[in-house]
Design a protein around this motif. Structure first.
Motif, short mmCIF file in Angstrom:
data_model
loop_
_atom_site.label_atom_id
_atom_site.label_comp_id
_atom_site.label_asym_id
_atom_site.label_seq_id
_atom_site.Cartn_x
_atom_site.Cartn_y
_atom_site.Cartn_z
N LYS A 283 -15.38 6.99 5.55
CA LYS A 283 -14.81 8.32 5.75
C LYS A 283 -13.31 8.27 6.02
O LYS A 283 -12.77 9.04 6.82
CB LYS A 283 -15.52 9.05 6.89
N GLN A 284 -12.62 7.37 5.34
CA GLN A 284 -11.15 7.30 5.42
C GLN A 284 -10.58 7.36 4.01
O GLN A 284 -9.76 6.55 3.61
CB GLN A 284 -10.72 6.02 6.14
N GLU A 285 -11.04 8.38 3.28
CA GLU A 285 -10.69 8.50 1.87
C GLU A 285 -9.21 8.78 1.67
O GLU A 285 -8.54 8.15 0.85
CB GLU A 285 -11.51 9.62 1.22
N MET A 286 -8.68 9.74 2.44
CA MET A 286 -7.30 10.15 2.24
C MET A 286 -6.31 9.10 2.76
O MET A 286 -5.14 9.10 2.37
CB MET A 286 -7.06 11.50 2.91
N LEU A 287 -6.78 8.24 3.63
CA LEU A 287 -5.93 7.16 4.13
C LEU A 287 -5.52 6.22 3.00
O LEU A 287 -4.46 5.59 3.06
CB LEU A 287 -6.67 6.37 5.21
N LEU A 288 -6.35 6.15 1.95
CA LEU A 288 -6.06 5.26 0.83
C LEU A 288 -4.76 5.65 0.14
O LEU A 288 -4.07 4.79 -0.41
CB LEU A 288 -7.23 5.29 -0.17
N ALA A 289 -4.42 6.94 0.18
CA ALA A 289 -3.17 7.39 -0.43
C ALA A 289 -1.96 6.87 0.33
O ALA A 289 -0.86 6.76 -0.23
CB ALA A 289 -3.13 8.91 -0.49
N ILE A 290 -2.16 6.55 1.61
CA ILE A 290 -1.06 6.01 2.43
C ILE A 290 -0.98 4.50 2.29
O ILE A 290 0.03 3.96 1.85
CB ILE A 290 -1.24 6.40 3.91
N VAL A 291 -2.06 3.81 2.67
CA VAL A 291 -2.03 2.35 2.65
C VAL A 291 -1.91 1.83 1.21
O VAL A 291 -1.32 0.77 0.96
CB VAL A 291 -3.29 1.77 3.33
N GLY A 292 -2.44 2.57 0.26
CA GLY A 292 -2.32 2.19 -1.15
C GLY A 292 -1.22 2.95 -1.85
O GLY A 292 -1.30 3.20 -3.07
#
Length: 359
Positions: A283-292
Motif C-alpha cells: 500500500k505504498q503505490e504513490m511512493l514509487l513516483a518519488i523513490v523511482g
C-alpha cells in the motif's frame, strides 16, 4: 527454506532463534544474492560470448554506443537466479506474498526473455511488438491486481505521501490502478536501461527503500506509530527486497562502465514489475513516483518527446529520448550521466523515507 529447517530447532539451541527475525534474513538474502552473482557472473559472461548472445545496438543512437555491439546481454537471467534463489532460501515459504512476488518477477522476466530472444535471433534492436508486450504485461498485472483485491483484508484506500488524512478509496478501480502501476514501473525501468549501470543503481535504491517500508508495513506496532497502512504478512517482502538489492549490486560489479554484460529486457522488465508489485502489496503505490523518480523522468521524457514530435510534425523537446541520451548528445560522458542519475536517485530515496515522519 532455512527458516523452516532451522527455526523449529531453537528450542534445542537458542542460536537458531535468529532465523525468526526478518532483519537477519533480509540482510542474509542480500549477501547471498550478491555472492551468487559474483560466483556465476564470469561463467555466465563466457557462456553468452560462446553462444554469441550479444547486444544489438540501435543505429539511430549516440555514436559512442556502437562499441557496445556484441557485448553479452540477457544478464537479467543472472539477477533473476540470484533474487529467486536467495528469496526461496531465506524467506518464509508459508507466506502468500512471497509466492506472489516471485511469480510476478518470473512472469515479467519471461516476457523480457522472449523480447531479448527475438532481438538476438534476428540480430535486430526490434524485439516483440509493443502491442504484444503490453498485452502480456497488462494480463499479468491484471491477475495480480485481482488477486490482491480479492485477498482477505484488502484495503482499497490509497496512501498519499505527506498527507496522512487523504486516503481515497478506489473500489474496483483499484485493479486498473494496480495494472497501471506495475506495467508502468516495468516499462519505466526498461527505458532507463540504456547506459552502463544506469538502471541498476536506482533499482538498488528503490529496493532498499521498499525493504524498509515492507518491514514497517508488516509490523503492527511500528505501522500504527508511523501511521502507515498495516498489511499482515507483508514484512516477508523485506527479504525479497534484500535479495533484489544484493542481486543488483552483484550485477553492477560486471555492469559498471565499461559493461561486461547487459541485463537486457529480461532484467529490466522483471525488476520494474517486481518494484511495482511490492508497492501495490504494501500500500505504498504513490511512493514509487518519488523513490523511482529517475524511472518516472525517463518514461515521461519518451512520452513528451513522441507526443510533441507528432503534434509539431517533426520538432523535438529533447535532443534524444529517453532523457539520458539527451545529456549524451550535449557532450556529457556516459559515466557522468550515470553517476549524476544515481545521485538524484539517492536523494529521492532519502525523500521517500522522510515521508514516514513528514505527514
Amino acid at each position: 527454506m532455512l527458516y523452516h529447517l532451522f527455526y523449529p530447532l531453537h528450542t534445542s539451541f537458542i542460536g537458531f532463534n535468529v532465523f525468526r527475525y526478518i532483519t537477519f534474513r533480509s540482510i542474509s538474502a542480500a549477501v547471498t544474492a550478491f555472492v551468487i552473482v559474483l560466483i556465476l557472473g564470469p561463467w555466465f559472461i563466457r557462456t553468452m560470448r560462446r553462444l554469441q548472445i550479444g547486444q544489438v545496438v540501435r543505429d539511430d543512437g549516440p555514436a559512442t554506443h556502437l562499441a557496445k555491439q556484441g557485448v553479452p546481454t540477457m544478464g537479467g537471467l543472472l539477477i533473476l537466479a540470484a533474487i529467486l534463489g536467495s528469496s526461496l532460501l531465506w524467506a518464509r515459504l508459508d507466506n502468500v506474498y512471497v509466492w506472489l512476488i516471485l511469480a510476478v518477477t518470473a512472469f515479467f522476466g519471461m516476457i523480457g526473455a522472449l523480447d531479448d530472444y527475438r532481438k538476438v535471433s534476428r540480430k535486430s534492436s526490434a524485439g516483440l511488438s509493443a502491442g504484444c508486450k503490453l498485452f502480456m504485461q497488462f494480463a499479468g498485472a491484471a491477475a495480480i491486481g485481482l488477486f490482491i483485491y480479492l485477498y482477505p483484508g484488502f484495503d482499497g484506500h490509497l496512501s498519499v505521501p505527506f498527507l496522512k488524512n487523504i486516503r481515497p478509496d478506489l473500489g474496483w478501480f483499484y485493479i486498473v490502478f494496480a495494472m497501471i502501476v506495475i506495467v508502468g514501473a516495468s516499462n519505466a525501468v526498461n527505458l532507463t536501461d540504456g547506459l552502463d549501470g544506469l538502471a541498476t543503481g536506482p533499482t538498488v535504491v528503490s529496493a532498499a527503500v521498499y525493504l524498509v517500508f515492507s518491514y514497517i508495513a508488516g509490523h503492527l506496532y511500528i505501522a500504527q506509530y508511523l501511521q502507515v497502512p498495516y498489511v499482515a504478512g507483508s514484512g516477508e517482502l523485506s527479504v525479497f527486497c534484500g535479495a533484489m538489492v544484493g542481486g543488483c549490486l552483484g550485477f553492477l560489479w560486471f555492469n559498471a562502465y565499461p559493461a561486461q554484460v547487459f541485463m537486457g529486457d529480461v532484467g529490466s522488465l522483471s525488476l520494474g514489475g517486481a518494484l511495482g508489485a511490492v508497492a501495490i502489496i504494501i500500500k505504498q503505490e504513490m511512493l514509487l513516483a518519488i523513490v523511482g523518480g529517475v524511472f518516472v523522468m525517463e518514461a515521461l521524457s519518451v512520452i513528451l518527446q513522441v507526443g510533441y514530435f507528432k503534434m509539431t510534425k517533426g520538432k523535438r523537446i529533447f535532443l534524444m529520448a529517453p532523457f539520458h541520451h539527451h545529456f549524451e548528445k550535449k557532450g556529457w560522458h556516459e559515466t557522468k550521466v550515470v553517476v549524476r542519475f544515481w545521485i538524484v536517485s539517492i536523494i529521492l530515496g532519502f525523500l521517500a523515507i522522510a515521508t514516514l515522519k513528514l505527514r
